[in-house]
Design an enzyme around this catalytic site. Structure first.
Site, PDB file in Angstrom:
ATOM      1  N   THR A   1       1.093  -1.181   0.119  1.00 28.85           N
ATOM      2  CA  THR A   1       0.036   0.094   0.146  1.00 28.85           C
ATOM      3  C   THR A   1       0.786   1.362  -0.037  1.00 28.85           C
ATOM      4  O   THR A   1       0.353   2.384  -0.456  1.00 28.85           O
ATOM      5  CB  THR A   1      -0.903   0.094   1.068  1.00 28.85           C
ATOM      6  OG1 THR A   1      -1.773  -0.915   0.979  1.00 28.85           O
ATOM      7  CG2 THR A   1      -1.506   1.277   1.566  1.00 28.85           C
TER       8      THR A   1
ATOM      9  N   THR B   1       1.291  -4.495   4.129  1.00 28.76           N
ATOM     10  CA  THR B   1       0.913  -4.992   5.348  1.00 28.76           C
ATOM     11  C   THR B   1       0.517  -6.393   5.518  1.00 28.76           C
ATOM     12  O   THR B   1       0.784  -6.957   6.448  1.00 28.76           O
ATOM     13  CB  THR B   1       0.128  -3.774   6.203  1.00 28.76           C
ATOM     14  OG1 THR B   1      -1.035  -3.946   5.360  1.00 28.76           O
ATOM     15  CG2 THR B   1       0.873  -2.600   6.185  1.00 28.76           C
TER      16      THR B   1
END
Ligand code: ASP
Length: 345
Positions: free
Chosen positions: A27, A109
């Protein structure tokens, strides 16, 4: 100049710290359709160009000489064993040949804690290695990646981080790769140490502060050397739920699993049908580690498990136990030895 960088200058005889940045995707360098695209930007499939993230944080150069190192950029659920081996080799090269004082790895993540644990157990250098990500894409209103990256470089450049193994830095918080897990789908404080807490903070006054240190062996002190390896033994994770039968376990064995992590109910209880399938797998030579689906707390090797020849996962999340078991299986298939490894790391 931030205080920790200042201290580093003193101890490195006036040489600025050198920090390598390896971008693996996630991200942190993703771009959404607009500033409010906070949830499905991954589906847009857009990323910042090379150098764009670093150029957007010119303050990095005030902390260290930062060098971007090319690597493949992927959503983290696409990372495979091969990428992990390549990262270890790259980190060794950056420390040995390029004389880097620290390495920062940006990572999605979703699987960040698995890569971080693998590196924590296999990198054979004591320089700080910091894995960093973000919960909001680079294009978002209040994107968290820029400050996370700056904080990761602060930690990687800090002499206080030397010898502490692989660290994660998000939301100002430093965790040991051993302990950290993602606990929420969208919150910026998603990374938590659960029972074990953080090691310290990259705090708002620019200081890197450690309050704890890892006591279990890591990096240079482990028995795992992956030099020359290109694949890990197959280990599958099977999650228990009301009424689960043994189909997933049989399938794992059929697919050639050398080990199975059983993410059991409560303190580590599979259903009776799973139990029977696991016993069958164990009799066929598959290493069984009993873990839990609960999310925190230890799973112990009870007398019953010992008798069956299964080991307990301690307090590793099942997917992190998978990494440790796969590494253990590169050394041994003896369950007593495997339990020792889980008790050690
Ligand atoms: N949502 C993920 C992230 O936060 C995407 C990934 O893991 O690549 O980075």
């Amino acid at each position: 100049m931030f205080p920790d960088a200042q201290r580093y200058l003193e101890v490195t005889e006036f040489r600025r710290p050198r920090v390598a940045l390896i971008f693996t995707g996630g991200t942190i360098d993703s771009v959404g359709t607009d500033r409010l695209d906070l949830a499905w930007y991954i589906e847009a499939g857009k990323r910042l160009d090379d150098h764009e993230l670093v150029n957007a944080v010119p303050e990095l150069q005030g902390i260290a000489d930062v060098t971007e190192v090319p690597f493949r950029r992927l959503p983290s659920q696409s990372i495979k064993d091969r990428d992990l081996f390549d990262l270890v080799e790259l980190i060794h090269r950056l420390v040995d040949e390029d004389k880097m004082d620290g390495v920062v790895i940006t990572h999605g993540t979703n699987t960040l804690e698995e890569t971080a644990l693998f590196l924590h157990l296999t990198v054979k250098r004591d320089r700080p290695v910091v894995v960093v990500g973000a919960m909001r894409p680079a294009s978002a209103i209040s994107a968290d990646g820029y400050l996370n990256l700056l904080n990761a470089v602060r930690v990687a450049a800090s002499p206080a981080a030397v010898g502490k193994g692989v660290l994660t830095v998000l939301n100002d918080t430093i965790h040991s790769a051993r302990d950290v897990t993602k606990t929420a789908t969208y919150r910026v404080d998603t990374f938590q140490g659960r029972d074990l807490g953080p090691l310290g903070y990259a705090d708002n006054d620019g200081r890197v502060l450690f309050y704890h240190q890892p006591v279990r062996p890591h990096t240079t002190a482990t028995e795992f050397d992956v030099t020359g390896l290109h694949a890990l033994p197959r280990v599958d994770v099977v999650v228990s739920y009301l009424g689960a039968d043994g189909v997933m376990i049989d399938a794992a064995v059929g697919a050639g699993a050398k080990g199975i992590i059983s993410a059991g109910t409560g303190a580590g209880r599979p259903t009776p049908a799973e139990d029977a399938a696991l016993d069958k797998a164990s009799a066929a030579g598959v290493a069984i580690i009993q873990g839990t689906r609960v999310g925190s707390g230890r799973t112990v090797q009870s007398p019953g498990l010992k008798k069956k020849g299964w080991a307990g996962a301690d307090n590793l999340q099942p997917w992190k136990a998978r990494i440790l078991l796969a590494l253990a299986l590169t050394k041994t298939s003896d369950i007593t030895e495997i339990q020792r490894i889980f008790d050690t790391y």
